[in-house]
Design an enzyme around this catalytic site. Structure first.
Site, PDB file in Angstrom:
ATOM      1  N   ARG A  65      10.757  55.818 -34.748  1.00 20.90           N
ATOM      2  CA  ARG A  65      11.397  56.863 -33.723  1.00 20.90           C
ATOM      3  C   ARG A  65      10.187  56.962 -32.480  1.00 20.90           C
ATOM      4  O   ARG A  65      10.107  57.864 -31.705  1.00 20.90           O
ATOM      5  CB  ARG A  65      11.069  57.998 -34.241  1.00 20.90           C
ATOM      6  N   ASP A 306      16.896  50.982 -44.346  1.00 24.17           N
ATOM      7  CA  ASP A 306      17.515  51.437 -42.906  1.00 24.17           C
ATOM      8  C   ASP A 306      16.886  52.794 -42.577  1.00 24.17           C
ATOM      9  O   ASP A 306      17.982  53.643 -42.139  1.00 24.17           O
ATOM     10  CB  ASP A 306      19.018  51.549 -42.963  1.00 24.17           C
TER      11      ASP A 306
END
Lengths: 428, 316
Positions: A65, A306
């Site tokens: 992120r 993932d």
């Protein structure tokens, strides 16, 4: 730092070792297996009685992120979470903001990651500028900055000519191209598998053909361009059959699956649980069974998390408006172990799929416990079950379909580059 | 589905979110209660004091004057205080989340939320997050459910046909995008309708719709042959031309209900439509206004059914 790991059950799928053996670590490398090298004086002795000692896990897809989505999670929080999950190397997809399409961004990410404890970070470069599918990136420059492969993350290339050229250009340097098989038009607005559950809940569907048509395009383009392709996140039985056939033809194709897809199906959406909103969607039981069979016969090469931490504001919404993805780095090992238990596979097979095989796909010297290899290890208790809760997850993303459930396999130590990056006190 | 969210531990109705998974006894209880409320609307003073002092919030995240009005009338006939909020135009555009909006309104001491939203599952989400005493009624969520419409349709069928056990029923039109169709299918399969058909071109049917307990027909002539009830669905304007359908004219020619086609159904078959109708697209005016049409009674019954649900949810 010299570490002596004693009495552990050493499992190294690459060498076919599964035996109680001690491990000796010095200067960031494994310096002895079974027998201590001469003059070895450990600064730290770890009693690994009852623990499995295996190569550190290699995760082919973990979103950290950063840059751009720090409100969801930070590099620091997710690196810490990954270490707690036994992960020592990870590839991060280029879907940051801005995307990883410039060498400077890649260097910055690598530099930031290196400055804090946690796994080795391998950024995957963007295949096209801004991931827009229009202009190819400076792949050679990006490679020099540290990108080992190139991908579009979740964004498909709509213009097939651009895809072909991107694959050709990558093939010029023999860079692997990592692609998710998603037809941009057929996935439009869709949020759930095109089956009985989407019909009942009135959720916009994602048909299986969105995966198989895109995969057929990829396979045919591999043949004309000579590109090496890693297919990311298969979800359907039909796509798995195509991969099996392509491999039988000898195409240089590898593939992976999200660990959640080993367990969950469309039925798990049940009452619009946004934590079950993932791409690709959970499909039918038949598809899940095909994924399990393809892991058993080697059609699927690797399992990844993932990892996609999502904050509550983006998840606590009506299903179709919620941000897709599940937090995963701390569940990669437990959910893989659960699969192995349920389908009668040994620990060595499970570990292979989350360490040695993904390391080979990424092309890094990891996933091995050999004298002279970098000391990246994971020590876990396979018999400890723990409950997945908002509190027990270290990731800032609490978005797991497994919240409230118990999973097997608790990581006790994660050693990266000869340092103990994670250590869990003996409670259980 | 999620009966735990819709039912209290003692098995009574807590929220009305979907007809999927609601037991037949609850559906029947609602229909029976609605019978009693029919007469209220016919009195000179159209009011009973059952919900006096209760605050009902109409939370419409999707514009709808008609449906909102029917809920408002139902609530007022029960003497409740009704507040109408068209949220698409206010908070959402300011970036407030759905749950923040609900939390704010809860702080104003709401007793019941009537929710319409363009996304499936919105009412479930709200029901999962409201305080213990607040009741949630789904007034339509995306393509998922429109339970009060499904219930008023059941009321209408029971009124004209006496029950469900010997009926052959066809639902005709855009099943794929229709929350009304899903609620009708759930209710009819629960109430024991032995033969339920859906009639539509392949582009307007969800994949694996058979799993909901229906028989699929693509031709109207075959689908409505010998049926007791024809339930027409509204075709949204934006779907009349494009990749789903070529034109409203072709749709009317093949799936529009005309007097000639209606002759294929049983002579005493009734024709229903949730409204608003597209005359000349899904239904011919001669059918809509004809002897077999029960479309206007549906509207009347809709008020009684909504009063019934509100009063049951409020614990009466």
């Amino acid at each position: 730092m010299k570490i002596h790991i004693k009495n552990g059950r050493l499992i190294d799928p690459r060498q076919g070792i599964d035996a109680v053996q001690d491990v000796y670590i010095a200067a960031g490398h494994i310096v002895g297996l079974g027998q201590a090298p001469a003059d070895f004086h450990a600064n730290r002795v770890i009693d690994a009685t009852g623990l499995v000692v295996c190569p550190g896990l290699v995760d082919l897809s973990a979103r950290l992120r950063e840059p751009g989505f720090e409100y969801m999670a930070t590099l620091e929080s997710e690196m810490r979470a990954a270490a707690a999950g036994g992960i020592t190397s990870l590839a991060c997809p280029p879907d940051t903001d801005p995307p990883l399409d410039e060498p400077g961004l890649v260097e910055m990410l690598k530099f930031r990651a290196k400055s804090m404890p946690g796994p080795r970070v391998y950024p995957i470069g963007a295949l096209t500028w801004k991931l827009r599918g229009e202009r190819i990136t400076e792949m050679a420059e990006l490679h020099e900055a540290g990108c080992l492969a190139f991908s579009q993350a979740d964004t498909p290339i709509v213009d097939t000519q651009v895809l072909m050229r991107a694959m050709e250009y990558a093939a010029t340097f023999d860079y692997p191209v990592w692609l998710r098989p998603r037809d941009a038009h057929l996935i439009k607005d869709g949020v759930a598998h095109d089956g009985a559950v989407a019909a009942r809940l009135g959720l916009p569907p994602i048909p299986v053909v969105s995966e198989t048509i895109a995969l057929a395009t990829i396979i045919l383009l591999m043949k004309t361009t000579g590109a090496r392709v890693h297919v990311c996140r298969l979800s359907s039985a039909a796509a798995i059959d195509m991969v099996r056939a392509a491999k039988a033809e000898g195409l240089p194709l590898t593939c992976d699956v999200n660990v959640h897809h080993l367990h969950l199906t469309e039925l798990d959406i049940a009452d619009f649980n946004p934590n079950c909103h993932l791409y690709p969607p959970f499909r039918s039981q038949r598809d899940r069974d095909a994924i399990r069979a393809a892991l058993a016969d080697g059609t699927i090469d690797a399992i990844c998390s993932d990892h996609a931490p999502v904050d509550d504001d983006a998840k606590e919404l009506p299903f179709q408006e919620s941000e897709p993805g599940a937090t995963g780095v701390e569940l990669l090992l437990p959910l893989t172990l659960r699969w192995a238990r349920e389908s009668g596979h040994g620990l060595s097979r499970a570990i292979d799929l989350i360490s040695r095989r993904p390391a080979e796909i990424l092309g890094i010297p990891a996933g091995r416990l050999e004298v002279g290899a970098p000391a990246d290890l994971c020590l876990f208790n396979p018999e400890t079950w723990w409950q997945v809760t908002r509190k027990s997850l270290r990731s800032l993303g609490k978005n797991s379909p497994f919240l409230g459930l118990e999973v097997p396999g608790q990581v006790r130590y994660t050693i990266i580059d000869g340092h103990i990056d994670f250590e869990r006190n003996h409670t259980a | 589905m999620t009966p735990d969210l819709q039912l209290n531990p003692d098995g009574s109705l807590r929220h009305l979110l979907s007809l999927d998974g609601l037991p037949a006894r609850i559906l029947t209880q609602i229909l029976d209660t609605a019978e009693g409320f029919l007469s209220v609307s016919e009195q000179e003073v159209k009011k009973v004091p059952l919900l006096r002092g209760k605050a009902i919030f109409n939370l419409f995240f999707e514009p709808s004057t008609r449906t909102r009005t029917t809920f408002e009338i139902a609530a007022k006939r029960l003497s409740a205080d009704v507040v109408n909020l068209n949220i698409s135009a206010s908070s959402q555009s300011k970036g407030e989340t759905l749950l923040d909006t609900v939390a704010n309104l809860s702080a104003m001491h709401a007793d019941m939320f009537i929710v319409r939203h363009s996304s499936a599952g919105a009412a479930h989400l709200i029901a999962r997050h409201v305080a213990e005493h607040i009741r949630v009624m789904n007034a339509g969520d995306g393509r998922h459910a429109h339970p009060t419409q499904g219930l008023l349709d059941m009321f209408t069928i029971r009124h004209y046909k006496g029950g469900f056990h010997n009926l052959r029923i066809a639902i005709v039109g855009d099943i794929l995008h229709s929350r009304v169709a899903r609620s009708q299918i759930n209710a009819l399969t629960t109430l024991g309708c032995p033969e339920l058909r859906v009639v539509a071109p392949k582009t307007l049917l969800p994949r694996e719709v058979e799993a909901m307990g229906v028989h699929v027909y693509h031709r109207l002539e075959e689908g409505i042959k010998d049926v007791d009830v024809v339930m027409m669905l509204r075709l949204q304007n934006e779907r009349m031309q494009g990749a789903l359908l070529p034109s409203p004219q072709e749709y009317f020619k093949y799936w529009g209900l005309t007097p000639e086609k209606l002759k294929l159904a049983k002579p005493d078959a009734i024709v229903m439509h949730p409204g608003p109708m597209n005359r000349g697209v899904e239904i011919d005016s001669d059918v809509a206004d004809g002897k077999q049409s029960v479309i206007l009674p549906q509207v009347t019954y809709g008020i009684a059914v909504r009063m019934a649900v509100m009063s049951i949810l409020a614990g009466n």
